[in-house]
Design a protein around this motif. Sequence first.
Motif, mmCIF file in Angstrom:
data_model
loop_
_atom_site.group_PDB
_atom_site.id
_atom_site.type_symbol
_atom_site.label_atom_id
_atom_site.label_comp_id
_atom_site.label_asym_id
_atom_site.label_seq_id
_atom_site.Cartn_x
_atom_site.Cartn_y
_atom_site.Cartn_z
ATOM 1 N N LEU A 203 50.978 63.417 32.524
ATOM 2 C CA LEU A 203 51.886 62.279 31.749
ATOM 3 C C LEU A 203 52.746 63.409 31.382
ATOM 4 C CD1 LEU A 203 52.778 59.123 31.233
ATOM 5 C CD2 LEU A 203 51.099 59.631 29.397
ATOM 6 N N GLY A 204 52.234 64.296 30.300
ATOM 7 C CA GLY A 204 53.803 64.887 30.390
ATOM 8 C C GLY A 204 54.533 65.952 30.232
ATOM 9 N N GLU A 205 53.998 66.429 32.374
ATOM 10 C CA GLU A 205 54.803 66.521 32.849
ATOM 11 C C GLU A 205 55.608 65.776 33.753
ATOM 12 O OE1 GLU A 205 56.374 69.723 35.829
ATOM 13 O OE2 GLU A 205 55.373 70.134 33.695
ATOM 14 N N ARG A 206 55.245 64.317 33.628
ATOM 15 C CA ARG A 206 56.013 62.940 34.607
ATOM 16 C C ARG A 206 57.135 63.651 33.346
ATOM 17 N NH1 ARG A 206 57.511 61.027 38.267
ATOM 18 N NH2 ARG A 206 57.855 59.422 39.138
ATOM 19 N N ILE A 207 57.191 63.458 32.378
ATOM 20 C CA ILE A 207 58.531 63.017 31.277
ATOM 21 C C ILE A 207 59.389 63.623 31.024
ATOM 22 C CG2 ILE A 207 58.475 62.792 28.898
ATOM 23 C CD1 ILE A 207 55.950 60.864 28.750
ATOM 24 N N ARG A 208 58.388 65.247 30.984
ATOM 25 C CA ARG A 208 59.453 66.507 31.439
ATOM 26 C C ARG A 208 60.340 66.265 32.915
ATOM 27 N NH1 ARG A 208 60.795 71.136 33.827
ATOM 28 N NH2 ARG A 208 58.362 70.777 34.641
ATOM 29 N N SER A 209 59.842 66.233 33.850
ATOM 30 C CA SER A 209 60.105 66.627 35.228
ATOM 31 C C SER A 209 61.647 65.020 35.646
ATOM 32 C CB SER A 209 59.107 66.320 36.692
ATOM 33 O OG SER A 209 59.544 66.125 37.939
ATOM 34 N N LEU A 210 61.221 63.891 34.917
ATOM 35 C CA LEU A 210 61.753 62.703 35.288
ATOM 36 C C LEU A 210 63.089 63.475 33.781
ATOM 37 C CD1 LEU A 210 59.453 59.622 35.217
ATOM 38 C CD2 LEU A 210 60.918 60.950 36.918
ATOM 39 N N ARG A 211 63.008 63.689 32.553
ATOM 40 C CA ARG A 211 63.901 63.850 31.779
ATOM 41 C C ARG A 211 64.906 64.921 32.906
ATOM 42 N NH1 ARG A 211 64.984 68.421 28.939
ATOM 43 N NH2 ARG A 211 62.470 68.890 28.928
ATOM 44 N N GLU A 212 63.942 66.035 32.878
ATOM 45 C CA GLU A 212 65.254 67.281 33.770
ATOM 46 C C GLU A 212 66.507 66.373 34.696
ATOM 47 O OE1 GLU A 212 62.909 70.130 34.150
ATOM 48 O OE2 GLU A 212 62.481 70.791 32.311
ATOM 49 N N GLU A 213 65.582 65.539 35.537
ATOM 50 C CA GLU A 213 66.111 65.048 36.719
ATOM 51 C C GLU A 213 67.352 64.492 36.224
ATOM 52 O OE1 GLU A 213 63.723 62.762 38.865
ATOM 53 O OE2 GLU A 213 62.016 64.570 39.458
ATOM 54 N N ARG A 214 67.086 63.191 34.803
ATOM 55 C CA ARG A 214 68.662 62.644 35.071
ATOM 56 C C ARG A 214 68.829 63.599 33.565
ATOM 57 N NH1 ARG A 214 64.319 60.096 36.584
ATOM 58 N NH2 ARG A 214 64.644 57.967 37.005
ATOM 59 N N TYR B 265 68.539 65.116 31.183
ATOM 60 C CA TYR B 265 68.510 65.407 29.401
ATOM 61 C C TYR B 265 68.353 66.120 29.245
ATOM 62 C CZ TYR B 265 69.238 59.972 29.551
ATOM 63 O OH TYR B 265 70.160 59.510 29.740
ATOM 64 N N SER B 266 68.497 67.188 27.750
ATOM 65 C CA SER B 266 68.012 68.036 26.979
ATOM 66 C C SER B 266 66.952 67.343 26.162
ATOM 67 C CB SER B 266 69.171 68.621 25.972
ATOM 68 O OG SER B 266 69.135 68.276 24.565
ATOM 69 N N GLN B 267 65.752 67.748 25.479
ATOM 70 C CA GLN B 267 64.746 67.574 24.867
ATOM 71 C C GLN B 267 65.780 66.643 23.710
ATOM 72 O OE1 GLN B 267 61.698 71.225 23.629
ATOM 73 N NE2 GLN B 267 60.890 69.741 25.115
ATOM 74 N N LEU B 268 66.390 67.467 23.353
ATOM 75 C CA LEU B 268 66.960 67.255 21.899
ATOM 76 C C LEU B 268 67.438 65.910 22.337
ATOM 77 C CD1 LEU B 268 67.927 66.987 18.897
ATOM 78 C CD2 LEU B 268 69.245 68.244 19.200
ATOM 79 N N ALA B 269 68.161 65.398 23.785
ATOM 80 C CA ALA B 269 69.739 64.075 23.814
ATOM 81 C C ALA B 269 68.263 63.084 23.921
ATOM 82 C CB ALA B 269 70.377 65.208 24.422
ATOM 83 N N PHE B 270 67.170 63.701 24.359
ATOM 84 C CA PHE B 270 65.992 62.883 25.173
ATOM 85 C C PHE B 270 65.381 62.413 23.645
ATOM 86 C CE2 PHE B 270 62.523 60.156 26.526
ATOM 87 C CZ PHE B 270 63.162 59.521 27.520
ATOM 88 N N SER B 271 64.926 63.116 23.075
ATOM 89 C CA SER B 271 64.215 62.763 22.075
ATOM 90 C C SER B 271 65.251 61.703 20.953
ATOM 91 C CB SER B 271 64.118 64.023 20.908
ATOM 92 O OG SER B 271 64.592 64.784 20.482
ATOM 93 N N SER C 281 60.655 62.557 17.253
ATOM 94 C CA SER C 281 61.904 63.702 17.478
ATOM 95 C C SER C 281 61.215 64.423 18.235
ATOM 96 C CB SER C 281 60.835 64.919 16.260
ATOM 97 O OG SER C 281 59.137 64.525 16.017
ATOM 98 N N ARG C 282 62.714 65.925 18.466
ATOM 99 C CA ARG C 282 62.289 66.542 19.110
ATOM 100 C C ARG C 282 61.053 67.107 19.589
ATOM 101 N NH1 ARG C 282 62.626 72.395 19.677
ATOM 102 N NH2 ARG C 282 63.482 73.051 21.951
ATOM 103 N N GLU C 283 59.892 67.977 18.316
ATOM 104 C CA GLU C 283 59.131 67.923 18.037
ATOM 105 C C GLU C 283 58.065 67.692 18.655
ATOM 106 O OE1 GLU C 283 56.387 71.187 17.693
ATOM 107 O OE2 GLU C 283 58.096 71.540 17.519
ATOM 108 N N ALA D 121 59.483 55.179 29.737
ATOM 109 C CA ALA D 121 60.112 54.571 30.492
ATOM 110 C C ALA D 121 61.117 54.212 30.984
ATOM 111 C CB ALA D 121 58.696 54.054 31.370
ATOM 112 N N ALA D 122 61.743 52.598 29.466
ATOM 113 C CA ALA D 122 62.541 51.737 29.720
ATOM 114 C C ALA D 122 64.091 53.585 30.080
ATOM 115 C CB ALA D 122 63.422 51.138 28.321
ATOM 116 N N GLU D 123 64.133 53.854 28.781
ATOM 117 C CA GLU D 123 65.269 55.487 28.431
ATOM 118 C C GLU D 123 65.388 56.290 29.973
ATOM 119 O OE1 GLU D 123 66.988 55.568 26.364
ATOM 120 O OE2 GLU D 123 66.309 53.525 25.212
ATOM 121 N N LEU D 124 64.205 56.184 30.927
ATOM 122 C CA LEU D 124 63.693 57.044 31.672
ATOM 123 C C LEU D 124 64.718 55.879 32.899
ATOM 124 C CD1 LEU D 124 61.006 59.845 31.101
ATOM 125 C CD2 LEU D 124 63.154 60.517 31.472
#
Length: 95
Positions: free
Chosen positions: A23-34, A36-42, A48-50, A71-74
């Motif tokens: 699940l974490g890898e899926r979230i990271r992959s979708l975030r990067e495809e779109r 978003y940096s971790q900070l922006a998406f968090s 929190s970014r952490e 999911a909605a934000e992605l």
Amino acid sequence: MSIAKNHMPEPERTMMSEFRAVLGERIRSLREERGYSQLAFSKKAMMSREMLRRIEQGTVSLAADRLPRIAAELGVSVVELLVGVEKIHIPERES
């Protein structure tokens, strides 16, 4: 470590760890495809970014109530977010 984890059988503990990683890898992959940096998406997902970093690394369980927001934000459904989870080996319960 929580008491519940101490009493969870090893196969189930392994399955949960694998679930978090997929699940974490899926979230990271979708975030990067779109883009978003971790900070922006968090910020967009209101966490929190952490916490996002730990979710993406699979080191923390994601509360079920966060799944729809992430999911909605992605821009995907919760079902689409969980793509890949079906490949996780689920141990059979002893009768």
